[in-house]
Design a protein around this motif. Structure first.
Motif, mmCIF file in Angstrom:
data_model
loop_
_atom_site.group_PDB
_atom_site.id
_atom_site.type_symbol
_atom_site.label_atom_id
_atom_site.label_comp_id
_atom_site.label_asym_id
_atom_site.label_seq_id
_atom_site.Cartn_x
_atom_site.Cartn_y
_atom_site.Cartn_z
ATOM 1 N N SER A 161 -7.344 -13.668 27.673
ATOM 2 C CA SER A 161 -6.634 -14.562 28.581
ATOM 3 C C SER A 161 -7.729 -14.463 29.947
ATOM 4 N N LEU A 162 -7.924 -15.662 30.339
ATOM 5 C CA LEU A 162 -8.966 -15.910 31.468
ATOM 6 C C LEU A 162 -8.004 -16.128 32.955
ATOM 7 N N THR A 163 -6.637 -16.172 32.789
ATOM 8 C CA THR A 163 -5.849 -16.634 33.722
ATOM 9 C C THR A 163 -5.706 -15.423 34.907
ATOM 10 N N LYS A 164 -5.510 -14.224 34.272
ATOM 11 C CA LYS A 164 -5.100 -13.148 34.988
ATOM 12 C C LYS A 164 -6.142 -12.616 35.875
ATOM 13 N N MET A 165 -7.418 -12.234 35.390
ATOM 14 C CA MET A 165 -8.541 -11.698 36.178
ATOM 15 C C MET A 165 -8.881 -12.967 37.369
ATOM 16 N N PHE A 166 -8.786 -14.059 36.889
ATOM 17 C CA PHE A 166 -9.242 -15.138 37.937
ATOM 18 C C PHE A 166 -8.314 -15.990 38.604
ATOM 19 N N GLY A 167 -7.219 -15.462 38.523
ATOM 20 C CA GLY A 167 -6.024 -16.013 39.243
ATOM 21 C C GLY A 167 -5.753 -17.254 38.915
ATOM 22 N N LEU A 168 -5.840 -17.906 37.857
ATOM 23 C CA LEU A 168 -5.429 -19.333 37.438
ATOM 24 C C LEU A 168 -4.669 -19.590 36.339
ATOM 25 N N PRO A 169 -3.405 -19.150 36.237
ATOM 26 C CA PRO A 169 -2.429 -19.141 35.204
ATOM 27 C C PRO A 169 -2.214 -20.583 34.673
ATOM 28 N N GLY A 170 -2.358 -21.420 35.821
ATOM 29 C CA GLY A 170 -2.098 -22.915 35.570
ATOM 30 C C GLY A 170 -3.079 -23.618 34.598
ATOM 31 N N ILE A 171 -4.374 -22.871 34.702
ATOM 32 C CA ILE A 171 -5.317 -23.589 33.975
ATOM 33 C C ILE A 171 -5.106 -23.248 32.332
ATOM 34 N N ARG A 172 -4.628 -22.431 31.893
ATOM 35 C CA ARG A 172 -4.254 -22.264 30.619
ATOM 36 C C ARG A 172 -5.608 -22.388 29.814
ATOM 37 N N ALA A 173 -6.393 -20.885 30.210
ATOM 38 C CA ALA A 173 -7.704 -20.952 29.225
ATOM 39 C C ALA A 173 -7.601 -19.421 28.783
ATOM 40 N N GLY A 174 -8.167 -19.431 27.609
ATOM 41 C CA GLY A 174 -8.414 -18.264 26.774
ATOM 42 C C GLY A 174 -9.162 -18.334 25.535
ATOM 43 N N PHE A 175 -9.103 -17.398 24.882
ATOM 44 C CA PHE A 175 -9.944 -17.341 23.449
ATOM 45 C C PHE A 175 -9.606 -16.426 22.548
ATOM 46 N N ALA A 176 -9.615 -16.690 21.212
ATOM 47 C CA ALA A 176 -9.758 -15.637 20.320
ATOM 48 C C ALA A 176 -11.156 -15.040 19.929
ATOM 49 N N VAL A 177 -11.264 -14.175 19.325
ATOM 50 C CA VAL A 177 -12.487 -13.561 18.434
ATOM 51 C C VAL A 177 -11.871 -12.873 17.282
ATOM 52 N N ALA A 178 -12.809 -13.491 16.179
ATOM 53 C CA ALA A 178 -12.629 -12.924 14.826
ATOM 54 C C ALA A 178 -13.906 -13.352 14.031
ATOM 55 N N THR A 179 -14.224 -12.555 13.006
ATOM 56 C CA THR A 179 -15.202 -12.837 12.245
ATOM 57 C C THR A 179 -14.991 -12.897 10.736
ATOM 58 N N GLY A 180 -15.967 -13.480 10.081
ATOM 59 C CA GLY A 180 -15.547 -13.450 8.429
ATOM 60 C C GLY A 180 -14.571 -14.599 8.093
ATOM 61 N N ASP A 181 -13.861 -14.245 6.918
ATOM 62 C CA ASP A 181 -13.007 -15.191 6.684
ATOM 63 C C ASP A 181 -11.865 -15.486 7.429
ATOM 64 N N LEU A 182 -11.486 -14.266 8.381
ATOM 65 C CA LEU A 182 -10.457 -14.504 9.390
ATOM 66 C C LEU A 182 -11.155 -15.231 10.487
ATOM 67 N N GLY A 183 -12.177 -15.199 11.011
ATOM 68 C CA GLY A 183 -12.684 -16.178 11.990
ATOM 69 C C GLY A 183 -12.556 -17.653 11.584
ATOM 70 N N ASP A 184 -13.019 -17.805 10.210
ATOM 71 C CA ASP A 184 -13.150 -19.215 9.662
ATOM 72 C C ASP A 184 -11.861 -19.611 9.513
ATOM 73 N N ARG A 185 -10.806 -18.970 9.283
ATOM 74 C CA ARG A 185 -9.274 -19.419 9.256
ATOM 75 C C ARG A 185 -8.895 -19.855 10.566
ATOM 76 N N LEU A 186 -9.303 -18.983 11.687
ATOM 77 C CA LEU A 186 -8.979 -19.501 13.108
ATOM 78 C C LEU A 186 -9.525 -20.803 13.394
ATOM 79 N N ALA A 187 -10.818 -20.882 13.217
ATOM 80 C CA ALA A 187 -11.588 -21.832 13.633
ATOM 81 C C ALA A 187 -11.100 -23.274 13.026
ATOM 82 N N VAL A 188 -10.625 -23.279 11.431
ATOM 83 C CA VAL A 188 -10.073 -24.378 10.943
ATOM 84 C C VAL A 188 -8.911 -24.730 11.531
ATOM 85 N N ALA A 189 -7.953 -23.657 11.680
ATOM 86 C CA ALA A 189 -6.357 -23.831 12.165
ATOM 87 C C ALA A 189 -6.506 -24.379 14.054
ATOM 88 N N ARG A 190 -7.464 -24.119 14.665
ATOM 89 C CA ARG A 190 -7.454 -24.449 15.992
ATOM 90 C C ARG A 190 -7.216 -25.884 16.046
#
Length: 336
Positions: free
Chosen positions: A196-225
């Protein structure tokens, strides 16, 4: 998502208040934002008459530098919770089971149930010793919310290795990890990291974050996003903030200093849990939690009733903010 499970689901309580007449210590967000963020937002708003570039190349590049991973493994999401939901969507089916820490972020339980899977609660300080083999997913929160302690990095990596051997996906919630100097598990095989980027940078209303994964797991996340998973302002502000390294270091220093000051100031009044996070968990003992929360609010301060977390029945949680705000918190708590 499992339709039958959705029909049985409910919302869960969280901290945070929209009442601007009180100082909000119930949500664990930074009181300070990086200089220049308003200009970045204004420019991004002007560009928002078009759809964002769904590749999010600049955001991915900033995220890869921020957590030291390959940019191709970054999956942009609308906050850390969206990253968690995405992780569970691509790994769980009805009847599966998932290890979850307790007490911890209540959304793990809810999001797992929405997939028709069963959360299996384990003590937050015991989960790294549990055999992951019977479970499709294991969840670790570091630092844990609401208790605040950081998972030992070596033990966490050893647990990740055991999860890989067991074909169990490890989901690591690092929403508050950037308040510490501990390394991210981003890029570790078989692991989904949610940030989550909203805690450190004090912007919870912006709704910004990300996931990180590699290989097949990362591919599945990228397709489902979801397409256009970040608004243009969220993507540009997020990328800008992740490059503000001096701001992050200054925040860590301030939070550590103020966290220690608050803990020492209330140590005779409450039992304070050790914390590596921008919040502290207090056991109020024989006091009525509702009365403590209400008394603080009457003095202009909102604190979190932590009895909504499983296994906690006499606790409140408070954020760590700027010195002058923390002074107000200590005054509000002095006579409760």
């Amino acid at each position: 998502m499992d339709p039958e499970s959705v029909a049985r689901a409910t919302r869960v309580p969280h901290g945070g208040t929209t009442d601007e007449s009180v100082l909000d210590f119930s949500a664990n967000t930074n009181s300070v934002r990086p200089a220049g963020v308003e200009d970045v937002y204004a420019d991004a708003l002007t560009a928002s008459t078009r759809y964002p570039d769904d590749d999010y190349g600049d955001f991915r590049a900033a995220a890869s530098d921020y957590v030291d991973c390959d940019a191709d493994s970054v999956v942009p999401t609308a906050g850390g919770l969206e990253a968690l939901r995405l992780a569970f969507e691509v790994t769980l089916t009805p009847g599966d089971s998932a290890l979850v820490p307790e007490p911890s972020f209540s959304e793990y339980d809810r999001e797992i149930r929405l997939q028709g899977a069963d959360p299996v609660a384990v003590g937050h300080d015991e989960i790294l010793d549990v055999d992951p083999e019977p479970h499709e997913v294991a969840v670790v929160c570091t630092p844990n919310n609401p208790t605040g302690e950081l998972a030992d990095p070596d033990r966490l990596r050893a647990f990740a290795s055991r999860c890989r051997d067991a074909d169990t996906v490890l989901v690591v919630d690092e929403a508050f990890l950037d308040f510490t100097d501990a390394p991210s598990l981003a890029g570790e095989p078989g692991v989904v990291v949610a940030r989550s980027l909203t805690k450190m940078f004090g912007l919870p209303g912006i709704r910004a974050g990300f996931a990180v994964a590699t290989g097949d797991l990362g591919d599945r996340l990228a397709v489902a996003r979801r397409s256009w998973s970040l608004s243009t302002p969220a993507a540009r502000v997020g990328a800008f903030c992740m490059r503000q390294t001096a701001f992050v270091e200054d925040t860590r220093t301030r939070v550590a200093r103020e966290r220690a000051r608050i803990a020492e100031s209330v140590s005779e009044q409450f039992d304070v849990s050790p914390s590596d996070a921008p919040y502290l968990l207090f056991d109020v003992g024989d006091r009525d939690v509702d009365s403590v929360v209400e008394a603080a609010r009457e003095r202009g301060v909102a604190i979190r009733d932590a009895t909504t977390f499983p296994t906690l029945d006499s606790h409140v949680r408070v954020a760590v903010k700027r010195p002058e705000e923390n002074d107000e918190l200590l005054r509000a708590l002095a006579d409760v």
